[in-house]
Design an enzyme around this catalytic site. Structure first.
Site, PDB file in Angstrom:
ATOM      1  N   GLY A  14       1.494  -2.878   9.235  1.00 32.66           N
ATOM      2  CA  GLY A  14       1.303  -4.325   9.079  1.00 32.66           C
ATOM      3  C   GLY A  14       0.343  -4.672   7.958  1.00 32.66           C
ATOM      4  CB  SER A  43      -2.192   1.035  14.206  1.00 34.53           C
ATOM      5  OG  SER A  43      -3.374   1.476  14.826  1.00 34.53           O
ATOM      6  CB  ILE A  49      -5.436  -0.088   1.834  1.00 35.30           C
ATOM      7  CG1 ILE A  49      -6.323   0.744   0.899  1.00 35.30           C
ATOM      8  CG2 ILE A  49      -4.647  -1.123   1.060  1.00 35.30           C
ATOM      9  CD1 ILE A  49      -5.627   1.873   0.211  1.00 35.30           C
ATOM     10  CB  VAL A  51      -7.886  -2.751  -2.465  1.00 37.11           C
ATOM     11  CG1 VAL A  51      -9.383  -2.571  -2.366  1.00 37.11           C
ATOM     12  CG2 VAL A  51      -7.156  -1.480  -2.073  1.00 37.11           C
ATOM     13  CB  ALA A  54      -4.870  -8.648  -9.351  1.00 35.30           C
ATOM     14  CE  LYS A  82      -3.299 -10.404 -13.388  1.00 34.00           C
ATOM     15  NZ  LYS A  82      -3.060  -9.125 -12.728  1.00 34.00           N
ATOM     16  CG  LEU A 339      -0.517   1.829  -0.503  1.00 35.56           C
ATOM     17  CD1 LEU A 339      -1.877   1.723   0.190  1.00 35.56           C
ATOM     18  CD2 LEU A 339      -0.694   2.062  -2.003  1.00 35.56           C
ATOM     19  CB  THR A 350       2.353  -2.527 -10.616  1.00 33.51           C
ATOM     20  OG1 THR A 350       1.487  -1.403 -10.703  1.00 33.51           O
ATOM     21  CG2 THR A 350       2.547  -3.127 -11.979  1.00 33.51           C
TER      22      THR A 350
HETATM   23  C1  LIG Z   1      -7.999   0.965  -5.186  1.00 35.52           C
HETATM   24  C2  LIG Z   1      -6.712   0.209  -5.074  1.00 35.52           C
HETATM   25  C3  LIG Z   1      -6.580  -1.010  -5.732  1.00 35.52           C
HETATM   26  C4  LIG Z   1      -5.376  -1.707  -5.674  1.00 35.52           C
HETATM   27  N1  LIG Z   1      -5.252  -2.873  -6.366  1.00 35.52           N
HETATM   28  C5  LIG Z   1      -4.057  -3.509  -6.369  1.00 35.52           C
HETATM   29  C6  LIG Z   1      -3.890  -4.726  -7.076  1.00 35.52           C
HETATM   30  O1  LIG Z   1      -4.796  -5.249  -7.693  1.00 35.52           O
HETATM   31  N2  LIG Z   1      -2.683  -5.318  -7.019  1.00 35.52           N
HETATM   32  C7  LIG Z   1      -1.643  -4.803  -6.321  1.00 35.52           C
HETATM   33  O2  LIG Z   1      -0.557  -5.390  -6.330  1.00 35.52           O
HETATM   34  N3  LIG Z   1      -1.784  -3.673  -5.615  1.00 35.52           N
HETATM   35  C8  LIG Z   1      -2.958  -3.020  -5.622  1.00 35.52           C
HETATM   36  N4  LIG Z   1      -3.111  -1.885  -4.884  1.00 35.52           N
HETATM   37  C9  LIG Z   1      -1.999  -1.446  -4.040  1.00 35.52           C
HETATM   38  C10 LIG Z   1      -1.970  -2.295  -2.766  1.00 35.52           C
HETATM   39  O3  LIG Z   1      -3.234  -2.238  -2.130  1.00 35.52           O
HETATM   40  C11 LIG Z   1      -0.898  -1.809  -1.816  1.00 35.52           C
HETATM   41  O4  LIG Z   1       0.309  -1.673  -2.507  1.00 35.52           O
HETATM   42  C12 LIG Z   1      -0.687  -2.822  -0.702  1.00 35.52           C
HETATM   43  O5  LIG Z   1      -1.887  -3.199  -0.110  1.00 35.52           O
HETATM   44  C13 LIG Z   1       0.251  -2.279   0.331  1.00 35.52           C
HETATM   45  O6  LIG Z   1      -0.390  -1.440   1.221  1.00 35.52           O
HETATM   46  P1  LIG Z   1       0.437  -0.932   2.455  1.00 35.52           P
HETATM   47  O7  LIG Z   1       0.847  -2.075   3.278  1.00 35.52           O
HETATM   48  O8  LIG Z   1       1.474   0.008   1.987  1.00 35.52           O
HETATM   49  O9  LIG Z   1      -0.624  -0.022   3.237  1.00 35.52           O
HETATM   50  P2  LIG Z   1      -1.877  -0.429   4.166  1.00 35.52           P
HETATM   51  O10 LIG Z   1      -2.532  -1.670   3.754  1.00 35.52           O
HETATM   52  O11 LIG Z   1      -2.700   0.808   4.244  1.00 35.52           O
HETATM   53  O12 LIG Z   1      -1.223  -0.717   5.585  1.00 35.52           O
HETATM   54  C14 LIG Z   1      -0.809   0.327   6.432  1.00 35.52           C
HETATM   55  C15 LIG Z   1      -0.437  -0.252   7.769  1.00 35.52           C
HETATM   56  O13 LIG Z   1       0.134   0.795   8.552  1.00 35.52           O
HETATM   57  C16 LIG Z   1      -0.408   0.740   9.854  1.00 35.52           C
HETATM   58  N5  LIG Z   1      -0.351   2.072  10.430  1.00 35.52           N
HETATM   59  C17 LIG Z   1      -0.783   3.233   9.895  1.00 35.52           C
HETATM   60  N6  LIG Z   1      -0.550   4.242  10.756  1.00 35.52           N
HETATM   61  C18 LIG Z   1       0.046   3.690  11.838  1.00 35.52           C
HETATM   62  C19 LIG Z   1       0.511   4.206  13.070  1.00 35.52           C
HETATM   63  N7  LIG Z   1       0.388   5.486  13.390  1.00 35.52           N
HETATM   64  N8  LIG Z   1       1.061   3.348  13.961  1.00 35.52           N
HETATM   65  C20 LIG Z   1       1.181   2.021  13.684  1.00 35.52           C
HETATM   66  N9  LIG Z   1       0.754   1.490  12.537  1.00 35.52           N
HETATM   67  C21 LIG Z   1       0.184   2.319  11.636  1.00 35.52           C
HETATM   68  C22 LIG Z   1      -1.840   0.236   9.656  1.00 35.52           C
HETATM   69  O14 LIG Z   1      -2.339  -0.335  10.850  1.00 35.52           O
HETATM   70  C23 LIG Z   1      -1.602  -0.812   8.566  1.00 35.52           C
HETATM   71  O15 LIG Z   1      -1.201  -2.015   9.193  1.00 35.52           O
HETATM   72  C24 LIG Z   1      -4.307  -1.179  -4.906  1.00 35.52           C
HETATM   73  C25 LIG Z   1      -4.460   0.014  -4.206  1.00 35.52           C
HETATM   74  C26 LIG Z   1      -5.642   0.720  -4.297  1.00 35.52           C
HETATM   75  C27 LIG Z   1      -5.774   2.026  -3.557  1.00 35.52           C
END
Ligand SMILES: Cc1cc2nc3c(=O)[nH]c(=O)nc-3n(C[C@H](O)[C@H](O)[C@H](O)COP(=O)(O)OP(=O)(O)OC[C@H]3O[C@@H](n4cnc5c(N)ncnc54)[C@H](O)[C@@H]3O)c2cc1C
Length: 504
Positions: A14, A43, A49, A51, A54, A82, A339, A350
């Protein structure tokens, strides 16, 4: 006529990936009739994460396609606008001043006989002005603190293209509310296992709770919980080309009288670079660095020193980054995105864009009754292409540097050897302008020849062009740009005034 059957689509995770994908697919698939029962399992114990604040400009159209009200989106996420990225310190100082260039989203197509980029070059304007200042309107806007919109700009439209700065946690919360209101089911549970049969996920388990589905979307972040269950070693690392593998993120309060800037700043430090992203209530900053050259403590100390002692720090987080992407994003009935699918360091913001691209492709590829292997191959080929193109574009920012003040910067030019197409092309671009045809056949339409030119010429990689340009032609072209810049200023508001108006 086929009998209509509603399928179940289970998204695990989420964060931005989970909720952006859920909100978009729900709107696409379920608006006219219910095609998918969509569930997001998140969860309560594992945070997002936090972050990813932008965006690139095309995310606007994705939010619009979700049916979101733009002003509500901005208000709910403490969002700002932006118009591009200001790069600072990516080369040695010039004329005693820190090296700077701006990469706007905007692309002017002026010029009949000769395009504006070539005209800028052959007129020798590089001697007196920055490329972005000579050919874009956005540079004029940011120099006066203006955003891209005027008082009456329609939703999702501005005088120049724009993206957003948004609070990542608030975005996930906002999208969750919208998606649930529109019929998506939200379950709080930590998935502990998955039942796999013939390279397909039958169900995911949280203790004694079991969730079955026809399609599973892995949005579990760097964990890649589901996709890793289906195939080991399914990862293409980019660390040889992009060595930054860690980040330290600091949120700080905006200082008294500090107005949020309508652009992201990316300042090169000793072993990587720092982002600064202004929201309405705070600034998100972070140092993306090579963890093989710098410890966590050293990176944090360098970032704090860069921000200055007067910075009121709200929060500091250290993050490991897995840089690369899946060989196969879609295996059996499971698709990894966000990710979990891959990550390229955030220099061009991106991450959310790649989620947008993947969700768009899910929209087209999941429409078939039973997606075939050909559908999966197509999705995988396109997604791999997006990541490879992007890797190359990010390498471009590093490999042209002339900085030699640390081992990190001395090694940066050699990273281009990991992207052979770019290496060969840089030589070509010494002798001619970078043009659209050079990038024909690439997967990414987000970063095209215009974007390459902003980086190439911002980093002083100019072609040696010979022929002259008549004074009248030059005056006509650059006079037109200047007039357009003045009109753009008159049609837009100071960014700060726009944000204040939004609040009321
Ligand atoms: C340093 C950094 C800077 C960034 N800056 C940018 C930016 O400026 N612009 C941009 O577009 N992108 C940026 N990104 C990328 C961006 O943060 C991610 O693409 C975006 O937040 C998507 O994250 P996510 O949802 O894949 O993962 P997460 O935010 O990590 O979410 C993971 C989810 O999975 C759930 N989960 C994990 N394990 C389980 C489990 N066992 N059971 C149930 N749920 C679970 C967690 O609860 C959470 O809800 C950056 C990334 C980093 C590392």
């Amino acid at each position: 006529m086929n009998e209509h059957k509603t399928k179940s689509l289970v998204i695990v995770g989420g964060g931005s990936a989970g909720w952006m994908t859920a909100a978009y697919l729900n709107r696409l698939f379920n608006r006219e009739q219910k095609n998918f029962d969509i569930t997001v399992i998140e969860s309560p114990d594992i945070g997002i994460i936090g972050v990813g604040e932008a965006t690139v400009h095309s995310v606007r159209f994705f939010f619009a396609a979700m049916g979101l009200d733009e002003e509500e989106l901005l208000r709910e996420t403490n969002g700002t606008l932006k118009t591009g990225i200001l790069f600072r310190n990516w080369m040695k100082p010039r004329g005693g001043k820190m090296h700077e260039y701006f990469h706007p989203f905007e692309q002017q197509k002026l010029g009949r006989g000769i395009d504006i980029s070539s005209a800028w070059m052959v007129a020798g304007r590089d001697a007196t002005e920055r490329y972005d200042e000579g050919v874009s309107l956005s540079a004029a806007l940011i120099s006066k603190g203006h955003g891209p919109k005027g008082p009456n700009s329609p939703a999702y439209q501005g005088v120049v293209p724009y993206g957003y700065h948004i609070d990542a946690t608030l975005l996930a919360r906002f999208l969750r509310r919208k998606a649930v209101e529109a019929g998506v089911t939200h379950v709080e549970a930590t998935i502990t296992d998955a039942e796999v049969e013939d390279e397909n996920i039958k169900a995911v388990m949280a203790g004694d709770r079991r969730f079955e589905g026809d399609v599973f979307i892995d949005c579990t972040g760097f964990r890649g919980l589901l996709i890793d269950k289906l195939k080991a070693g399914n990862w293409n690392s980019f660390t040889d080309a992009l060595p930054c593998n860690k980040a330290v993120a600091i949120q700080r309060e905006l200082m008294e009288g500090e107005a949020p800037k309508p652009y992201t700043t990316a300042t090169a430090l000793t072993n990587g670079w720092a982002w600064q992203i202004d929201l309405t209530n705070r600034q998100g900053t972070g140092y993306v660095y090579d963890g093989n050259r710098l410890s966590n403590d050293e990176a944090e100390a360098e970032l704090r020193a860069f921000l200055g002692p007067q910075s009121n720090v709200l929060k500091c987080t250290h993050l490991n980054m897995k840089v690369g992407c899946r060989e196969e994003f879609w295996i059996g009935n499971c698709i990894a995105t966000g990710l979990a699918g891959g990550f390229i360091e955030p220099l061009e913001s991106t991450g959310l864009h790649l989620i947008n691209l993947a969700a768009g492709l899910m929209g087209t590829h999941l429409l078939a009754d039973t997606p075939s292997q050909a559908s999966r191959d197509s999705f995988n080929r396109l997604m791999r292409g997006f990541y490879q193109d992007l890797k190359q574009f990010i390498v471009l920012h590093y490999c042209l540097t002339d900085r030699d003040d640390s081992d990190f910067w001395r090694a940066a030019p050699a990273t281009v050897r990991e992207t052979p197409w770019l290496e060969a092309q840089l030589d070509v671009w010494r002798h001619k302008i970078c043009e659209f045809h050079d990038l024909a056949g690439s997967f990414s339409t987000t970063f095209s020849d215009e974007n390459y030119r902003y980086i190439l010429y911002g980093m002083q990689h100019y072609p040696k062009l010979q022929f002259g340009l008549a004074d009248a032609a030059e005056a006509g072209l650059f006079g037109a740009i200047k007039n357009m810049g003045e009109q753009a200023l008159a049609a837009t508001m100071p960014h700060d005034a726009y944000l204040k108006r939004l609040k009321n």
